[in-house]
Design a protein around this motif. Structure first.
Motif, short mmCIF file in Angstrom:
data_model
loop_
_atom_site.label_atom_id
_atom_site.label_comp_id
_atom_site.label_asym_id
_atom_site.label_seq_id
_atom_site.Cartn_x
_atom_site.Cartn_y
_atom_site.Cartn_z
N ALA A 37 32.50 54.90 39.91
CA ALA A 37 32.80 55.13 38.50
C ALA A 37 33.02 53.84 37.71
N HIS A 38 33.45 52.80 38.42
CA HIS A 38 33.74 51.53 37.72
C HIS A 38 33.57 50.38 38.72
N PHE A 39 32.57 49.53 38.48
CA PHE A 39 32.33 48.38 39.35
C PHE A 39 31.43 47.41 38.59
N LEU A 40 32.04 46.60 37.73
CA LEU A 40 31.27 45.77 36.81
C LEU A 40 30.45 44.70 37.52
N GLU A 41 30.83 44.35 38.75
CA GLU A 41 30.04 43.38 39.51
C GLU A 41 28.69 43.96 39.90
N ALA A 42 28.60 45.30 39.93
CA ALA A 42 27.37 45.96 40.36
C ALA A 42 26.66 46.69 39.24
N SER A 43 27.41 47.17 38.23
CA SER A 43 26.79 47.97 37.18
C SER A 43 27.62 47.89 35.90
N SER A 44 26.94 47.93 34.77
CA SER A 44 27.65 47.93 33.48
C SER A 44 28.10 49.33 33.08
N ALA A 45 27.66 50.34 33.83
CA ALA A 45 28.07 51.72 33.55
C ALA A 45 29.54 51.90 33.95
N VAL A 46 30.33 52.39 33.02
CA VAL A 46 31.77 52.54 33.27
C VAL A 46 32.20 53.95 32.90
N ALA A 47 32.89 54.60 33.82
CA ALA A 47 33.43 55.94 33.56
C ALA A 47 34.95 55.86 33.60
N PRO A 48 35.63 56.57 32.73
CA PRO A 48 37.09 56.53 32.73
C PRO A 48 37.68 57.23 33.94
N GLY A 49 38.98 56.97 34.21
CA GLY A 49 39.66 57.62 35.31
C GLY A 49 39.90 59.09 35.01
N PRO A 50 40.52 59.79 35.96
CA PRO A 50 41.18 59.25 37.16
C PRO A 50 40.20 58.90 38.27
N TYR A 51 40.68 58.03 39.19
CA TYR A 51 39.88 57.60 40.32
C TYR A 51 40.58 58.00 41.62
N ASP A 52 39.79 58.40 42.61
CA ASP A 52 40.38 58.73 43.91
C ASP A 52 40.81 57.48 44.66
N LEU A 53 40.03 56.40 44.53
CA LEU A 53 40.35 55.15 45.20
C LEU A 53 39.97 53.98 44.30
N SER A 54 40.93 53.10 44.06
CA SER A 54 40.65 51.89 43.29
C SER A 54 40.88 50.67 44.18
N LEU A 55 39.90 49.78 44.20
CA LEU A 55 40.02 48.50 44.89
C LEU A 55 40.29 47.44 43.83
N VAL A 56 41.29 46.62 44.04
CA VAL A 56 41.65 45.60 43.05
C VAL A 56 41.61 44.23 43.70
N GLU A 57 40.79 43.35 43.10
CA GLU A 57 40.72 41.95 43.52
C GLU A 57 41.43 41.10 42.47
N GLY A 58 42.17 40.07 42.90
CA GLY A 58 42.75 39.13 41.96
C GLY A 58 44.26 39.27 41.80
N SER A 59 44.87 38.18 41.36
CA SER A 59 46.32 38.14 41.19
C SER A 59 46.72 38.39 39.74
N ILE A 60 48.01 38.56 39.54
CA ILE A 60 48.55 38.74 38.19
C ILE A 60 48.95 37.37 37.66
N THR A 61 48.22 36.89 36.65
CA THR A 61 48.47 35.56 36.12
C THR A 61 48.71 35.54 34.61
N THR A 62 48.50 36.66 33.96
CA THR A 62 48.73 36.75 32.52
C THR A 62 49.48 38.04 32.21
N ALA A 63 50.06 38.09 31.01
CA ALA A 63 50.76 39.31 30.59
C ALA A 63 49.77 40.47 30.48
N GLU A 64 48.53 40.15 30.10
CA GLU A 64 47.50 41.19 30.00
C GLU A 64 47.18 41.76 31.38
N ASP A 65 47.14 40.89 32.41
CA ASP A 65 46.92 41.37 33.77
C ASP A 65 48.01 42.35 34.18
N ALA A 66 49.26 42.01 33.87
CA ALA A 66 50.39 42.85 34.26
C ALA A 66 50.31 44.22 33.59
#
Length: 260
Positions: A47-76
């Motif tokens: 439903a959402h994987f911008l590295e592979a496709s620009s097509a984006v569907a809203p949640g809910p999602y059964d499984l979300s994989l998250v890469e990356g740390s929290i470094t900005t207030a927007e990330d949080a």
């Protein structure tokens, strides 16, 4: 005549992949799965994987994989929205599980970094620290590595989609050395190595090429890092060199193991 019975259509589980502050390497590991990814794509809705496709569907999602740390207030703020839209949330890679190499800022003056690196530091908005996702929201599983191992990634995805616990051992790299018959570089050659305290998953790649482990997968499930420090010094590392050895991909996680 009675109406014909209809079988309810089974809805495919919905998978989402998100990126925060990172290099994209762990998402590329998923793309590198190739044949496995093709089979996975036939069983789930990506439903959402911008590295592979620009097509984006809203949640809910059964499984979300998250890469990356929290470094900005927007990330949080964003990770809280991702958590709310996800039945299961799995963090992938050293950035998401330990703050990543960017967590070196945690031991320095971020304002000074901004002044030195950027011509217009007033345009840079960032937090003073880089923290793992688990410091901000509940996480169902942390998959370690810099980058992650694709075999472990496929195991974690299939496990959560099948509602079972992932089979990812938390023993050290030393176990992997023994399994592949690699001679211990520390015992045989006096090479500084973080293998005894590092989470398995890489297949003991560096020791197989006669190099010490650099700790890419972070602390293992049973860590006695203070006991390893004297061995590192015995093998030629002074105090500054030991600090540099530990301040790489999982600096915040190893520092936590040294804290009283």
């Amino acid at each position: 005549m009675a109406a014909a019975e209809t079988t309810p259509t089974k809805t495919a589980p919905r998978l989402a992949v998100f990126k925060l502050a990172s290099c994209d390497g762990c998402q590329l590991t998923l793309l590198d799965c190739e044949d496995e990814l093709l089979a996975l794509a036939g069983e789930v809705e990506i439903a959402h994987f911008l590295e592979a496709s620009s097509a984006v569907a809203p949640g809910p999602y059964d499984l979300s994989l998250v890469e990356g740390s929290i470094t900005t207030a927007e990330d949080a703020e964003r990770i809280r929205a991702i958590r709310a839209a996800s039945r299961h949330l799995v963090t992938i890679g050293a950035c998401a599980t330990a703050g990543g190499i960017q967590a070196l800022r945690n031991f320095a003056d971020v304002d000074e970094y901004r002044r030195v690196v950027y011509a217009h530091p007033e345009y840079i908005s960032t937090l003073a620290t880089s923290t793992p996702v688990s410091a901000h929201v509940d996480v169902d599983f942390e998959l370690r590595g810099c980058p992650i191992d694709k075999r472990q990634l496929i195991e974690v995805i299939t496990a959560f989609l099948a509602d079972r616990k992932p089979d990812v051992p938390d023993h050290s790299v030393c176990f992997e050395c023994k399994r592949r018959g690699t001679v211990c570089v520390t015992v045989a050659h006096g090479t500084p190595c973080l293998g005894p305290v590092t989470h398995a998953g890489c297949g003991a790649l560096c020791p197989a090429y006669h190099r010490g482990c650099f700790g890419c997968f972070g602390p293992s499930g049973s860590v006695n890092l203070p006991a390893l420090i004297p061995l590192l010094r015995r093998d030629g590392l002074d105090e500054d060199a030991v600090d540099r050895f530990l301040h790489t991909f999982n600096t915040a996680a190893f520092d936590k193991e040294l804290s009283p």
